[in-house]
Design an enzyme around this catalytic site. Structure first.
Site, mmCIF file in Angstrom:
data_model
loop_
_atom_site.group_PDB
_atom_site.id
_atom_site.type_symbol
_atom_site.label_atom_id
_atom_site.label_comp_id
_atom_site.label_asym_id
_atom_site.label_seq_id
_atom_site.Cartn_x
_atom_site.Cartn_y
_atom_site.Cartn_z
ATOM 1 N N GLY A 1 0.807 -1.213 0.000
ATOM 2 C CA GLY A 1 0.000 0.000 0.000
ATOM 3 C C GLY A 1 0.838 1.259 0.000
ATOM 4 N N ALA B 1 -3.279 0.050 7.056
ATOM 5 C CA ALA B 1 -4.673 -0.355 7.257
ATOM 6 C C ALA B 1 -5.571 0.618 6.519
ATOM 7 C CB ALA B 1 -5.026 -0.372 8.738
ATOM 8 N N LYS C 1 -8.415 -4.361 5.976
ATOM 9 C CA LYS C 1 -7.304 -4.249 5.038
ATOM 10 C C LYS C 1 -7.722 -4.889 3.716
ATOM 11 C CE LYS C 1 -3.293 -5.477 6.529
ATOM 12 N NZ LYS C 1 -2.725 -4.335 5.761
ATOM 13 N N GLY C 2 -6.963 -4.610 2.679
ATOM 14 C CA GLY C 2 -7.231 -5.237 1.393
ATOM 15 C C GLY C 2 -7.604 -4.282 0.290
ATOM 16 N N GLU D 1 -1.168 -10.772 3.016
ATOM 17 C CA GLU D 1 -0.955 -9.946 4.208
ATOM 18 C C GLU D 1 -1.346 -10.722 5.465
ATOM 19 O OE1 GLU D 1 -1.714 -5.560 2.136
ATOM 20 O OE2 GLU D 1 -3.310 -6.523 3.279
ATOM 21 N N LYS E 1 -7.309 7.026 9.214
ATOM 22 C CA LYS E 1 -7.647 5.600 9.198
ATOM 23 C C LYS E 1 -8.209 5.117 10.538
ATOM 24 C CE LYS E 1 -5.945 5.077 5.016
ATOM 25 N NZ LYS E 1 -5.320 6.388 4.771
#
Length: 218
Positions: free
Chosen positions: A29, A83, A94-95, A103, A121
């Site tokens: 990220g 995150a 997440k993702g 992860e 976040k």
């Protein structure tokens, strides 16, 4: 500091958790990209890294940092990742970068999970950010119907295939009051590889970039 400055500051602060002569777990990220760039400054003090995505692996290699296969190492002292959302209880979504499965695997192996993020976040309740679910392609429609039963509105992320060859369903309009229970329930659906709730194995430490400084929350 603007948002990018906060991400960069948190990423650089995370270097304090890196022990000499260790292998570092690295996530994926925009905030992690700052961490990888910072890690390059001390690359001669570490053995190398384990990465959660092809994108991060390439960035590490471009900096001359050796990337190890997770199966080739016995243990992992620390995993650094960002995150999309994180609560005060260290549960996360997440993702957003579609690397959630790898992860989650690296996080499971690591002795310590350090989450790096800017203060946008941090949330009271997870769910404003759509929950990613990695799904085997032939199960996409079935899993989507089951996610609707759980109260979500799933949408297939167009044009995205994960590093594992699967698709992502982004689940909107969830108000996640019990993230551990929902993580377990979604992962039990046939065809789901995993979902982006990191609650059963949440972060151990949050390094949070704010407008004025960097906070370390344990």
């Amino acid at each position: 500091m603007n948002q990018n400055d906060m991400k960069k500051a948190a990423a650089e602060k995370a270097l304090e958790f890196i022990q000499p002569d260790t292998i570092v777990g690295v996530g994926t990220g925009s905030t992690v990209n700052y961490f990888i760039d910072a890690l390059a400054q001390i690359k001669n003090r570490i053995r190398g890294a384990v990465s959660s995505s092809e994108q991060s692996s390439q960035r590490l290699k471009d900096h001359g940092i050796e990337v190890f296969d997770l199966n080739s190492i016995d243990d992992l002292d620390v995993y650094i990742d960002g995150a999309d959302e994180i609560t005060q209880y260290m549960a996360m979504i997440k993702g957003g970068g579609a690397a959630l499965t790898r992860e989650k695997i690296v996080a499971a192996v690591a002795k310590k999970f350090i989450c790096i993020a800017d203060d946008s976040k941090q949330v009271d309740v997870l769910g404003n950010f759509p929950l990613p679910v990695e799904v085997i392609p032939m199960a996409r429609s079935y899993v989507a119907r089951e996610l609707v039963k759980l109260g979500g509105d799933p949408e297939c992320r167009q044009g995205v295939i994960t590093d594992n060859g699967n698709v992502i369903l982004d689940v909107y309009n969830l108000h996640i009051l019990d993230p551990k229970a929902l993580e377990t329930k979604i992962n039990a659906l046939v065809g789901v590889v995993t979902n982006g709730l990191f609650a059963l194995r949440g972060a151990d430490i949050l390094v949070l970039g704010t407008a004025t400084d960097v906070k370390v929350i344990k």
